[in-house]
Design a protein around this motif. Sequence first.
Motif, short mmCIF file in Angstrom:
data_model
loop_
_atom_site.label_atom_id
_atom_site.label_comp_id
_atom_site.label_asym_id
_atom_site.label_seq_id
_atom_site.Cartn_x
_atom_site.Cartn_y
_atom_site.Cartn_z
N SER A 375 -7.60 -40.60 9.75
CA SER A 375 -8.65 -40.01 10.71
C SER A 375 -8.68 -38.68 10.56
N LEU A 376 -9.82 -38.18 10.07
CA LEU A 376 -9.88 -36.59 9.89
C LEU A 376 -11.04 -35.84 11.09
N VAL A 377 -10.44 -34.95 11.65
CA VAL A 377 -11.35 -34.35 12.82
C VAL A 377 -11.61 -33.07 12.50
N SER A 378 -12.65 -32.52 12.18
CA SER A 378 -13.02 -31.26 11.72
C SER A 378 -13.30 -30.47 13.14
N LEU A 379 -12.65 -29.51 13.34
CA LEU A 379 -12.64 -28.63 14.48
C LEU A 379 -13.65 -27.40 14.18
N SER A 380 -13.60 -27.24 12.90
CA SER A 380 -14.56 -25.73 12.46
C SER A 380 -14.46 -26.02 11.21
N ASP A 381 -15.37 -25.01 10.46
CA ASP A 381 -15.38 -25.10 9.06
C ASP A 381 -14.11 -25.00 8.13
N SER A 382 -13.18 -24.34 9.06
CA SER A 382 -11.81 -23.74 8.06
C SER A 382 -10.76 -24.68 8.78
N ARG A 383 -10.65 -25.44 10.03
CA ARG A 383 -9.73 -26.08 10.66
C ARG A 383 -10.07 -27.46 10.95
N PRO A 404 2.55 -40.42 17.00
CA PRO A 404 2.21 -39.63 15.63
C PRO A 404 1.37 -38.24 15.91
N GLN A 405 1.73 -37.42 15.36
CA GLN A 405 1.36 -35.93 15.27
C GLN A 405 0.47 -35.63 14.24
N PRO A 406 -0.59 -35.18 14.32
CA PRO A 406 -1.45 -35.03 12.99
C PRO A 406 -1.17 -33.74 12.21
N LEU A 407 -1.45 -33.54 11.04
CA LEU A 407 -1.28 -32.32 10.49
C LEU A 407 -2.58 -31.17 10.69
N ASP A 408 -2.19 -30.09 11.11
CA ASP A 408 -3.22 -29.03 11.09
C ASP A 408 -3.54 -28.25 9.56
N LEU A 409 -4.84 -28.90 9.09
CA LEU A 409 -5.18 -28.14 8.10
C LEU A 409 -6.15 -26.68 8.21
N ARG A 410 -5.45 -25.65 7.61
CA ARG A 410 -6.32 -24.26 7.54
C ARG A 410 -6.62 -23.94 6.48
N ILE A 411 -8.05 -24.26 6.05
CA ILE A 411 -8.42 -24.10 4.65
C ILE A 411 -8.59 -22.35 4.68
N VAL A 412 -8.01 -21.59 3.83
CA VAL A 412 -8.26 -20.28 3.84
C VAL A 412 -9.61 -19.80 2.92
N HIS A 413 -9.26 -20.69 1.72
CA HIS A 413 -10.47 -20.45 0.66
C HIS A 413 -10.36 -21.63 -0.16
N SER A 414 -11.47 -22.38 -0.58
CA SER A 414 -11.63 -23.51 -1.28
C SER A 414 -13.00 -23.73 -1.85
N GLU A 415 -13.14 -24.22 -3.07
CA GLU A 415 -14.50 -24.29 -3.52
C GLU A 415 -14.66 -25.90 -3.28
#
Length: 473
Positions: A375-383, A404-415
Amino acid sequence: MKYEFLKEPRLQFADGTHICPRKGIATYGVFDRSMSTRRTTINVGGVGSSRCLEALGGWLDRCAKVIEAPEDTNQPNLQAPFCGFTADQGFCSQLAFNSELSRQIRNTDIDEILKIKDRNERVSKAINLYYEEIKFLAQNRVVDVVVCVIPEKLYKKVALEEPVEEEEKLEVSVEVPKELNFRRALKAKAMHLGKPLQLIRAVSLKDKAKGQQDDATKAWNFCTALYYKAGATNPWKLETDPARPSSCAVGIAFYRSRDRQVLNTSLAQIFDELGNGLILRGTPIDMRKDDRVPQLTSQQAYELLTTALNEYRIALRTYPARVAIHKSSNFSNNEIEGLRNAARDLNIDTVDFITIHDSTIRMFREGNYPPYRGSLVSLSDSRHLLYTRGSVWYYQTYPGMYIPQPLDLRIVHSEESPAFLAREILGLTKMNWNNTQFDGKYPVTLGCARKVGEIMKYLDEGEKPHIRYGFYM
């Protein structure tokens, strides 16, 4: 807010693909079956008391045959039968163990250690006792991996009392005594001998032992770990898209010295398409008293990534087109500058920066079960929140014990897109050859780096760490 469900990444085996390591090995055979570098016979060394060695021999004999799943299981895909460690199918190899490959520890010596009142002295004596026998096997016998069996009475005195540390807890404590962890210290002490270790409690070798995993699951995990540690390649790899350019993933994590006064950095890199890992040790970090989060200088970041990518080139004779860098703390501007400069100087086309935290936010699903893994939840473009642990459709249950506790992915920069990066991370959670249950929480880039740091803290600055992950798991 946007919700998306990611399909379970598939794994590649010798004759097909599957999402489950157990089903894949049993049905299609280990991925490296046709490679000339693999071992068709794995020589297992053993260290322990006479009873422990007898139990180890009996357990290895049992692992050579099919072990049925529990009769009362309600999740046949979660508690699957073990296919047997044989040359004909599955692992397509056999385990060799005999008296020539074993070293007996005297009960008298164990009893003397148990009498020692000071814990650190007791643990040190136990480490030396096992080390001397490991050393003999490594230097005088042809062994691929050494299994150290710990009698229960010794385990309770040297291992059960080990202090438990929170992962990634970096606050400095005053007058903290040096940690002495039996498992970590023994693996570090024996690393220079060049033989990976597998530590196991004697009670785990008993059939249907109370409080243990079922025997089939135990055999899957034990045998897969032995196979990986003893071989040059892997029992499975992630299915890849041949149309996409080559890439590698790098994990950066920090660890403290045993007295918690010096902060070092460890790096684990998955350096080829098979998932083989390269382990490197970084330089000490100079933290000011007001710093709460460790950071690399621009030069340290540059040197760390340059060294890693040069080792990648040695292994594959070329540099990757893309590098994904995972970090368990936020990237500083200096770190990004150093990492980017290293990639630019080596002509790397793309560098992605992703911070991976444990999230304090949770989602809820209708009913009694937690959200599905994937399950992937997008809170913003980078989080983004990614559930790597959760209900698993293939298992038809949630196999965990806690919410269970999800992982918090913070995309600093990506193509790449957030969904692509999340799928990549989800796949990397399956590259753990110490556990054949495929719903791991952390990608191996960070899970590996943490395990590496736990053992590296026992190596002196002058000692060269082994580059293979099998020596740390």
